[in-house]
Design a protein around this motif. Structure first.
Motif, PDB file in Angstrom:
ATOM      1  N   ASP A  78       0.868  -1.170   0.000  1.00 29.35           N
ATOM      2  CA  ASP A  78       0.000   0.000   0.000  1.00 29.35           C
ATOM      3  C   ASP A  78       0.918   1.237   0.000  1.00 29.35           C
ATOM      4  OD1 ASP A  78      -1.722   2.026   0.642  1.00 29.35           O
ATOM      5  OD2 ASP A  78      -2.913   0.821   2.034  1.00 29.35           O
ATOM      6  N   TRP A  83       5.980   0.406   7.291  1.00 29.86           N
ATOM      7  CA  TRP A  83       5.828  -0.357   8.519  1.00 29.86           C
ATOM      8  C   TRP A  83       6.959  -0.089   9.502  1.00 29.86           C
ATOM      9  CZ3 TRP A  83       1.112  -1.621   8.740  1.00 29.86           C
ATOM     10  CH2 TRP A  83       0.429  -2.141   7.651  1.00 29.86           C
ATOM     11  N   VAL A 243       0.264  -8.525   7.633  1.00 24.61           N
ATOM     12  CA  VAL A 243       0.191  -7.072   7.797  1.00 24.61           C
ATOM     13  C   VAL A 243      -0.385  -6.376   6.572  1.00 24.61           C
ATOM     14  CG1 VAL A 243       2.016  -7.014   9.510  1.00 24.61           C
ATOM     15  CG2 VAL A 243       2.607  -6.684   7.118  1.00 24.61           C
ATOM     16  N   ARG A 244      -0.194  -6.957   5.390  1.00 28.14           N
ATOM     17  CA  ARG A 244      -0.783  -6.313   4.214  1.00 28.14           C
ATOM     18  C   ARG A 244      -2.288  -6.512   4.169  1.00 28.14           C
ATOM     19  NH1 ARG A 244       3.597  -6.765  -0.704  1.00 28.14           N
ATOM     20  NH2 ARG A 244       5.081  -5.305   0.230  1.00 28.14           N
ATOM     21  N   TYR A 248      -2.111  -7.927  12.769  1.00 27.01           N
ATOM     22  CA  TYR A 248      -0.840  -7.824  13.467  1.00 27.01           C
ATOM     23  C   TYR A 248       0.037  -9.027  13.138  1.00 27.01           C
ATOM     24  CZ  TYR A 248      -2.422  -3.961  16.397  1.00 27.01           C
ATOM     25  OH  TYR A 248      -2.841  -2.745  16.835  1.00 27.01           O
ATOM     26  N   LYS A 261       5.138  -4.213  19.535  1.00 24.41           N
ATOM     27  CA  LYS A 261       4.213  -3.236  18.980  1.00 24.41           C
ATOM     28  C   LYS A 261       4.447  -3.113  17.490  1.00 24.41           C
ATOM     29  CE  LYS A 261       2.871  -2.570  23.033  1.00 24.41           C
ATOM     30  NZ  LYS A 261       1.638  -3.272  23.368  1.00 24.41           N
ATOM     31  N   PHE A 262       3.399  -2.786  16.762  1.00 25.12           N
ATOM     32  CA  PHE A 262       3.544  -2.711  15.318  1.00 25.12           C
ATOM     33  C   PHE A 262       2.620  -1.646  14.762  1.00 25.12           C
ATOM     34  CE2 PHE A 262       2.815  -4.104  10.947  1.00 25.12           C
ATOM     35  CZ  PHE A 262       4.119  -4.299  10.534  1.00 25.12           C
ATOM     36  N   GLU A 271       0.463   3.279  16.985  1.00 27.62           N
ATOM     37  CA  GLU A 271       1.197   2.951  18.202  1.00 27.62           C
ATOM     38  C   GLU A 271       2.676   3.281  18.054  1.00 27.62           C
ATOM     39  OE1 GLU A 271      -1.520   0.089  17.184  1.00 27.62           O
ATOM     40  OE2 GLU A 271      -0.585  -1.323  18.571  1.00 27.62           O
TER      41      GLU A 271
ATOM     42  N   VAL B 116      -3.499   4.023  24.308  1.00 31.36           N
ATOM     43  CA  VAL B 116      -2.879   4.209  22.988  1.00 31.36           C
ATOM     44  C   VAL B 116      -2.209   2.935  22.492  1.00 31.36           C
ATOM     45  CG1 VAL B 116      -2.565   6.692  23.147  1.00 31.36           C
ATOM     46  CG2 VAL B 116      -0.811   5.183  24.070  1.00 31.36           C
ATOM     47  N   GLY B 117      -2.357   1.843  23.244  1.00 28.65           N
ATOM     48  CA  GLY B 117      -1.852   0.544  22.765  1.00 28.65           C
ATOM     49  C   GLY B 117      -0.399   0.282  23.098  1.00 28.65           C
ATOM     50  N   ILE B 118       0.196   1.011  24.045  1.00 29.87           N
ATOM     51  CA  ILE B 118       1.601   0.798  24.370  1.00 29.87           C
ATOM     52  C   ILE B 118       1.765  -0.195  25.516  1.00 29.87           C
ATOM     53  CG2 ILE B 118       3.778   1.915  24.982  1.00 29.87           C
ATOM     54  CD1 ILE B 118       2.445   2.693  22.269  1.00 29.87           C
ATOM     55  N   ARG B 122      -2.801  -5.539  21.841  1.00 32.07           N
ATOM     56  CA  ARG B 122      -3.988  -5.604  20.994  1.00 32.07           C
ATOM     57  C   ARG B 122      -3.743  -6.730  20.010  1.00 32.07           C
ATOM     58  NH1 ARG B 122      -3.715   0.640  18.983  1.00 32.07           N
ATOM     59  NH2 ARG B 122      -4.811   1.612  20.694  1.00 32.07           N
ATOM     60  N   ILE B 123      -4.808  -7.429  19.644  1.00 31.76           N
ATOM     61  CA  ILE B 123      -4.647  -8.471  18.628  1.00 31.76           C
ATOM     62  C   ILE B 123      -5.723  -8.298  17.563  1.00 31.76           C
ATOM     63  CG2 ILE B 123      -3.542 -10.163  20.161  1.00 31.76           C
ATOM     64  CD1 ILE B 123      -6.279 -11.555  20.279  1.00 31.76           C
ATOM     65  N   GLY B 124      -5.615  -9.078  16.511  1.00 32.29           N
ATOM     66  CA  GLY B 124      -6.603  -9.034  15.442  1.00 32.29           C
ATOM     67  C   GLY B 124      -6.189  -8.095  14.335  1.00 32.29           C
ATOM     68  N   TYR B 125      -7.111  -7.289  13.873  1.00 38.04           N
ATOM     69  CA  TYR B 125      -6.862  -6.402  12.741  1.00 38.04           C
ATOM     70  C   TYR B 125      -6.649  -4.979  13.241  1.00 38.04           C
ATOM     71  CZ  TYR B 125      -8.606 -10.056   9.654  1.00 38.04           C
ATOM     72  OH  TYR B 125      -8.771 -11.216   8.970  1.00 38.04           O
ATOM     73  N   PHE B 126      -5.624  -4.297  12.750  1.00 40.39           N
ATOM     74  CA  PHE B 126      -5.550  -2.876  13.056  1.00 40.39           C
ATOM     75  C   PHE B 126      -6.216  -2.072  11.952  1.00 40.39           C
ATOM     76  CE2 PHE B 126      -1.312  -4.233  11.611  1.00 40.39           C
ATOM     77  CZ  PHE B 126      -1.184  -3.507  10.444  1.00 40.39           C
ATOM     78  N   LYS B 127      -6.599  -2.752  10.891  1.00 38.72           N
ATOM     79  CA  LYS B 127      -7.267  -2.076   9.784  1.00 38.72           C
ATOM     80  C   LYS B 127      -8.202  -3.088   9.127  1.00 38.72           C
ATOM     81  CE  LYS B 127      -5.246  -1.672   5.774  1.00 38.72           C
ATOM     82  NZ  LYS B 127      -4.044  -1.532   4.982  1.00 38.72           N
TER      83      LYS B 127
END
Lengths: 300, 165
Positions: A78, A83, A243-244, A248, A261-262, A271, B116-118, B122-127
């Motif tokens: 994208d 990243w 990630v694409r 996570y 963190k990512f 983050e 803020v996720g620090i 968090r798991i799953g999708y960030f988008k």
């Protein structure tokens, strides 16, 4: 009069080349898939149709080899994404859950050769600047051990990656979203990239990779976790297949302390941007000017 | 007439919020309550409220309070009138899925990082999908919050020496 000698020479040239190709491929008793794999172009030079054809062939090969239906993605980067990875050294307890989640997600060879993309090193308290006195074979009953700190190291996805510069065949390159990838079909196994990497971020398949068939991950990316072959180099891709798609990476989800963190460095609300702007951050071997996109930080 | 299909469409399109019905800002995972123990009112509804500090013997015997135990007891966090809810210092009742508000009363800097996720994960999708936040109590036992040490996964195998070299 027509220049007939010219056409004759062209004809002879074509005939001899065709005969050579037929001889060299025919005499080795290759399967059709092997011939196609041999003639496959560099991934970045393929048209969409050629990519599709290569994927179809690979899926067929994997099905024949593992008896499983693979889904191989070629999803491109994208443009609005770069990243970045954050790792909280004040929270990491060195339990190696990330290592094994990565092995499973990314179809790494389990044994003989055993390949791992994440190396967790142990340091004595107060010797964070002294990376020579580290080891990654520690095996205590329980972690964290008093008096020690842990630092996972994996591919740092440098902005200026030395591994890419030394590859003689351009089989490895940096994608527009910052992920350093390998086209395994193009890799000749010379391992120059491994010698050039200051982070030991790459590993080599000395033997045929061993993966228990029931543990194969069939959701793969061409440039990421598809099963590799003998004699190629492989490495962390930030779980490009995940990630694409907005997920996570596997190591982030596996970490029991939430030290990993990512996020997208171009997104001011991510983050990773918050970490860079608000925490004490450092990058490994910054003096080499490789500009890693892997940020170690301290939250406490 | 038109509202019903609209609501149905909204549910189908955006999915039923599985975990946090009250607060969509922080979709959290399920609180790790002991199985069969919730709702608390099943047992507590008819019981007298006993605010005295004591050793718990018959029920909840596994709870040993090691969380500033000199300063607090059950009813500082658990709501005496409605046991299915927690209680903030200002008296507000909150569900177990919003227990981070309770922890944040004292651990303000950690709460700020968690939002803020620090801190935490968090798991799953960030988008393009459901992102799930871990509650404080998914990793920390609220009655004994220090993170417990773990058995590490095995170390990598050392490279073999072959052919006498």
């Amino acid at each position: 009069m027509e220049d007939r000698s010219q056409t004759r020479r062209d004809f002879m040239k074509m005939m001899s080349m065709g005969a050579m190709a037929a001889l060299s491929l025919g005499s080795l008793s290759c399967t059709r898939a092997q011939v196609e794999a041999f003639l496959q172009k560099h991934f970045r030079e393929m048209t969409e149709a050629e990519k599709k054809e290569a994927i179809r062939r690979l899926e067929e090969t994997y099905f024949r080899k593992y008896g499983k239906k693979f889904h191989i993605s070629t999803q491109p980067a994208d443009t609005a994404v770069l990243w970045g990875y954050g790792l909280d050294l004040s929270r990491c307890i060195g339990c190696r859950r990330c290592v094994y989640a990565c092995v499973k997600e990314n179809n790494q060879s389990r044994s003989n050769p055993q390949l791992q993309w994440i190396r967790v090193v142990r340091l004595k308290d107060g010797s964070l600047i002294n990376l020579e006195n580290t080891e990654h074979y520690y095996n205590p009953e329980k972690v964290p051990e008093p008096g020690f700190q842990y630092m996972p190291v994996q591919c740092q996805h440098c902005e200026n990656p030395p591994c890419v510069r030394v590859c003689p065949v351009h089989a490895t390159w940096k994608e527009p979203d910052g992920i350093v990838v390998v086209d395994y079909n193009w890799c000749i196994g010379c391992r120059y990239c491994m010698a050039a990497c200051p982070y030991k971020g790459r590993v080599f398949n000395w033997g045929q990779p061993n993966i228990p068939p029931e543990e194969l991950n069939t959701e793969v990316h061409y440039l990421g976790n598809r099963p590799r072959m003998k004699n190629v180099v492989e490495k962390c891709t930030f779980c490009i297949q995940r990630v694409r798609n907005g997920r996570y990476p596997a190591c982030v989800e596996a970490c029991p302390t939430g030290a990993r963190k990512f996020g997208n460095l171009l997104d001011p609300d991510s983050e990773i941007r918050y970490i860079i702007e608000n925490k004490r951050v450092f990058r490994l071997k910054e003096d080499l000017n490789t500009e890693p996109k892997f940020y170690y930080f301290f939250s406490a | 007439m038109k509202i019903v299909p609209l609501v149905l469409f909204a549910i189908i399109a955006f999915g039923v919020p599985v975990f946090a019905a009250h607060n969509n800002e922080y979709p959290v995972s399920t609180p790790p309550l002991t199985e069969g123990i919730f709702p608390c009112s099943n047992c507590h509804a008819g019981m007298d409220v006993n605010a005295k500090k004591r050793e718990l013997k018959d029920e909840h015997a596994n709870i040993k309070l090691h969380h500033a135990e000199n300063d607090r007891w059950c009813l500082d966090c658990h709501n005496p009138a409605d046991r299915d809810k927690l209680k903030l210092a200002n008296g507000d009742k909150i569900p177990f899925t919003e227990s981070y508000l309770l922890c944040g009363q004292c651990h303000g800097n950690i709460y700020r990082d968690w939002k803020v996720g620090i801190h935490g994960k968090r798991i799953g999708y960030f988008k393009g999908g459901q992102r799930v936040y871990f509650l404080c109590v998914n990793c920390h036992n609220p009655h004994d919050p220090k993170f417990k040490s773990l058995k590490p996964e095995p170390p990598p195998t050392k490279p073999e020496r072959k052919n006498g070299r």
